[in-house]
Design an enzyme around this catalytic site. Structure first.
Site, PDB file in Angstrom:
ATOM      1  N   TYR A   6       0.818  -1.226   0.000  1.00 32.47           N
ATOM      2  CA  TYR A   6       0.000   0.000   0.000  1.00 32.47           C
ATOM      3  C   TYR A   6       0.849   1.273   0.000  1.00 32.47           C
ATOM      4  O   TYR A   6       0.510   2.248   0.690  1.00 32.47           O
ATOM      5  CB  TYR A   6      -0.929   0.028   1.231  1.00 32.47           C
ATOM      6  CG  TYR A   6      -1.805  -1.189   1.394  1.00 32.47           C
ATOM      7  CD1 TYR A   6      -2.713  -1.560   0.405  1.00 32.47           C
ATOM      8  CD2 TYR A   6      -1.755  -1.963   2.553  1.00 32.47           C
ATOM      9  CE1 TYR A   6      -3.525  -2.674   0.567  1.00 32.47           C
ATOM     10  CE2 TYR A   6      -2.572  -3.076   2.723  1.00 32.47           C
ATOM     11  CZ  TYR A   6      -3.459  -3.419   1.722  1.00 32.47           C
ATOM     12  OH  TYR A   6      -4.266  -4.503   1.890  1.00 32.47           O
ATOM     13  N   TYR A 133     -14.535  -4.526   2.660  1.00 29.76           N
ATOM     14  CA  TYR A 133     -13.182  -4.986   2.345  1.00 29.76           C
ATOM     15  C   TYR A 133     -13.117  -6.472   2.673  1.00 29.76           C
ATOM     16  O   TYR A 133     -13.419  -6.886   3.792  1.00 29.76           O
ATOM     17  CB  TYR A 133     -12.120  -4.228   3.162  1.00 29.76           C
ATOM     18  CG  TYR A 133     -10.733  -4.792   2.907  1.00 29.76           C
ATOM     19  CD1 TYR A 133     -10.013  -4.387   1.790  1.00 29.76           C
ATOM     20  CD2 TYR A 133     -10.194  -5.772   3.739  1.00 29.76           C
ATOM     21  CE1 TYR A 133      -8.763  -4.939   1.526  1.00 29.76           C
ATOM     22  CE2 TYR A 133      -8.945  -6.323   3.473  1.00 29.76           C
ATOM     23  CZ  TYR A 133      -8.237  -5.902   2.370  1.00 29.76           C
ATOM     24  OH  TYR A 133      -7.009  -6.453   2.100  1.00 29.76           O
ATOM     25  N   ASP A 223     -17.576 -12.631   6.988  1.00 27.86           N
ATOM     26  CA  ASP A 223     -16.127 -12.481   6.944  1.00 27.86           C
ATOM     27  C   ASP A 223     -15.708 -11.876   8.281  1.00 27.86           C
ATOM     28  O   ASP A 223     -15.752 -10.658   8.472  1.00 27.86           O
ATOM     29  CB  ASP A 223     -15.740 -11.573   5.766  1.00 27.86           C
ATOM     30  CG  ASP A 223     -14.240 -11.273   5.741  1.00 27.86           C
ATOM     31  OD1 ASP A 223     -13.529 -11.680   6.685  1.00 27.86           O
ATOM     32  OD2 ASP A 223     -13.797 -10.614   4.783  1.00 27.86           O
ATOM     33  N   LYS A 250      -6.533 -13.318  10.535  1.00 27.43           N
ATOM     34  CA  LYS A 250      -5.842 -12.354  11.412  1.00 27.43           C
ATOM     35  C   LYS A 250      -5.535 -12.906  12.816  1.00 27.43           C
ATOM     36  O   LYS A 250      -4.492 -13.523  12.987  1.00 27.43           O
ATOM     37  CB  LYS A 250      -6.634 -11.050  11.463  1.00 27.43           C
ATOM     38  CG  LYS A 250      -6.575 -10.321  10.117  1.00 27.43           C
ATOM     39  CD  LYS A 250      -6.915  -8.851  10.212  1.00 27.43           C
ATOM     40  CE  LYS A 250      -6.473  -8.105   8.979  1.00 27.43           C
ATOM     41  NZ  LYS A 250      -7.494  -7.982   7.929  1.00 27.43           N
TER      42      LYS A 250
HETATM   43  C1  LIG Z   1      -7.510  -8.380   6.486  1.00 26.55           C
HETATM   44  C2  LIG Z   1      -8.816  -8.825   5.977  1.00 26.55           C
HETATM   45  C3  LIG Z   1      -8.911  -9.777   4.939  1.00 26.55           C
HETATM   46  C4  LIG Z   1      -7.702 -10.299   4.214  1.00 26.55           C
HETATM   47  O1  LIG Z   1      -6.868 -11.055   5.013  1.00 26.55           O
HETATM   48  P1  LIG Z   1      -5.342 -11.286   4.544  1.00 26.55           P
HETATM   49  O2  LIG Z   1      -4.816 -12.270   5.543  1.00 26.55           O
HETATM   50  O3  LIG Z   1      -4.681  -9.954   4.597  1.00 26.55           O
HETATM   51  O4  LIG Z   1      -5.390 -11.833   3.157  1.00 26.55           O
HETATM   52  C5  LIG Z   1     -10.175 -10.197   4.573  1.00 26.55           C
HETATM   53  N1  LIG Z   1     -11.281  -9.728   5.172  1.00 26.55           N
HETATM   54  C6  LIG Z   1     -11.232  -8.828   6.165  1.00 26.55           C
HETATM   55  C7  LIG Z   1     -12.499  -8.361   6.799  1.00 26.55           C
HETATM   56  C8  LIG Z   1     -10.000  -8.333   6.592  1.00 26.55           C
HETATM   57  O5  LIG Z   1      -9.953  -7.396   7.556  1.00 26.55           O
END
Ligand SMILES: *Cc1c(COP(=O)(O)O)cnc(C)c1O
Length: 400
Positions: A6, A133, A223, A250
């Protein structure tokens, strides 16, 4: 030469070089910084946690990794058993992958193939949220709606197979009424949209979404890569409203190793489970179920339970509300707090330019983006440290 994320490499300022890390602190050669970002929201136990280190070291003495194609092992078995018993209802079927983006890809692929396995090719539309996102891979960029990723739209135009709606019930009902025959799934970051600007919305929206998904037989995907493991003040938002597919990443490994999991419920799993070989899920990241990642993830969950992290998170929220109470500034549009997330949104992005260095000089690492100055601290932070993070945010407005 490292190509950093980024960043415009030409104008990027030199990154801070970290030489050690312990608890909530990052160390540079001459500075000790509270990490108010938790390494992109993942390091919930802080750094150099002895129990997590031991879990990895023990497994390392056996083997670091073997593939899951035709092989299995204790760390992945134990982690999936733990997730099965720990996650709500029948969210029992764990597909592991190496990052959150890939785990979201897997969720979308599952949802699409679910209907294809049922003999329906009409259900191709993914409903998603404005400002969503879901990751940086191509399908996740398409279902996402993040202003930084719109170059994809410039290259390919908007996908006919993705519809974005705001987080209001009227728009939700309208979308279901209009598209339900072709709707495949509804994917959301539940309650808290992270990278889209720490936007928070009400649980009633998700409850209504669940009803509509049931009514029209549309799969609901949460997600929870960012929101999972307590960030919103709920262990998982899936504890409040049940999705059909849950994505975790995460904080899954306590910030130690990149790993993620797509968890399907019985209904979705059954859509693949039959005598037809073509109905199998054709996916398999090389490092899925990595033994070190699974060992540390299992230990991370054990620590979460053993040290009652939910009460730590409630404490963080209580202190944050107390410290932010009555604070305002004409340059601030809104202050949002949910669980262990606080975000100050400003009217003009220019207002927070220079904040990172200001915080650095005061011993706090922060990484504001666009109009958002936020903190998502490690849950092991103590009161003084948390007050320091919040005071630094307020001081910026008071002193500038
Ligand atoms: C960070 C994130 C992702 C992507 O995860 P990566 O391990 O960086 O590929 C997907 N969805 C959400 C909501 C996120 O915060």
């Amino acid at each position: 030469m490292i190509w950093y994320p980024y960043q415009q490499m030409k104008t990027m300022k030199t990154p801070y070089k970290i030489t050690d890390a312990q608890g909530v602190y990052l160390y540079t050669q001459d500075k000790k910084l509270i990490d108010s970002v938790s390494s992109w929201w993942s390091a919930i136990h802080g750094y150099k946690n002895v129990e997590l280190n031991n879990a990895i070291e023990n497994q390392l003495g056996k083997f670091a990794h073997v593939m899951l194609g035709g092989l299995t092992h204790e760390p992945v078995e134990k982690l999936s058993e733990k997730l099965q018993s720990w996650l709500p209802a029948d969210l029992n079927y764990c597909f592991f992958s190496d990052s959150g983006s890939v785990a979201v890809e897997v969720a979308l692929k599952m949802a699409l193939q679910y209907y294809i396995n049922k003999g329906t090719t009409k259900r191709t539309i993914v409903l998603a949220l404005e400002h969503a996102y879901h990751g940086d891979t191509f399908k996740t960029m398409e279902v996402g709606d993040d202003e930084d990723y719109h170059f994809v739209l410039k290259a390919y135009g908007k996908s006919k197979n993705v519809v974005h709606i705001p987080t209001n019930i009227e728009a939700l009902e309208h979308a279901f009424a209009k598209y339900h025959k072709n709707l495949n799934c509804f994917i959301v970051e539940p309650l808290l949209q992270g990278a889209g600007g720490m936007r928070m919305y009400d649980i009633s929206f998700l409850k209504r979404a669940r009803q509509l998904c049931d009514k029209y037989n549309v799969l609901l995907i949460f997600d929870e890569v960012a929101t999972g493991f307590g960030r919103t003040g709920n262990r998982f938002v899936a504890d409040l409203v049940l999705p059909d597919i849950l994505v975790l990443g995460k904080a899954l490994t306590g910030g130690y190793i990149g790993h993620a999991v797509t968890v399907a419920n019985e209904k979705v799993y059954k859509g693949f489970y039959d005598d037809n070989a073509d109905h199998a899920l054709m996916h398999g990241p090389t490092f899925m179920g990595n033994a070190l990642a699974c060992s540390v993830a299992l230990k991370s969950i054990e620590l979460f339970e053993k040290y009652d992290y939910m009460s730590k998170i409630q404490n963080i929220e209580r202190i944050t509300r107390r410290e932010m109470n009555g604070f305002s500034d004409p340059r601030i549009k809104e202050i949002r707090i949910m669980g262990a997330c606080v975000c100050i949104e400003v009217h003009d992005a220019q207002t927070i330019k220079g904040y990172q260095q200001f915080a650095y000089d005061r011993g706090v690492f922060s990484r504001p983006f666009l109009n958002y100055l936020y903190a998502m601290v490690p849950y092991v932070i103590n009161e003084d440290e948390l007050v320091k993070v919040l005071t630094t945010m307020k001081d910026w407005f008071n002193e500038n």
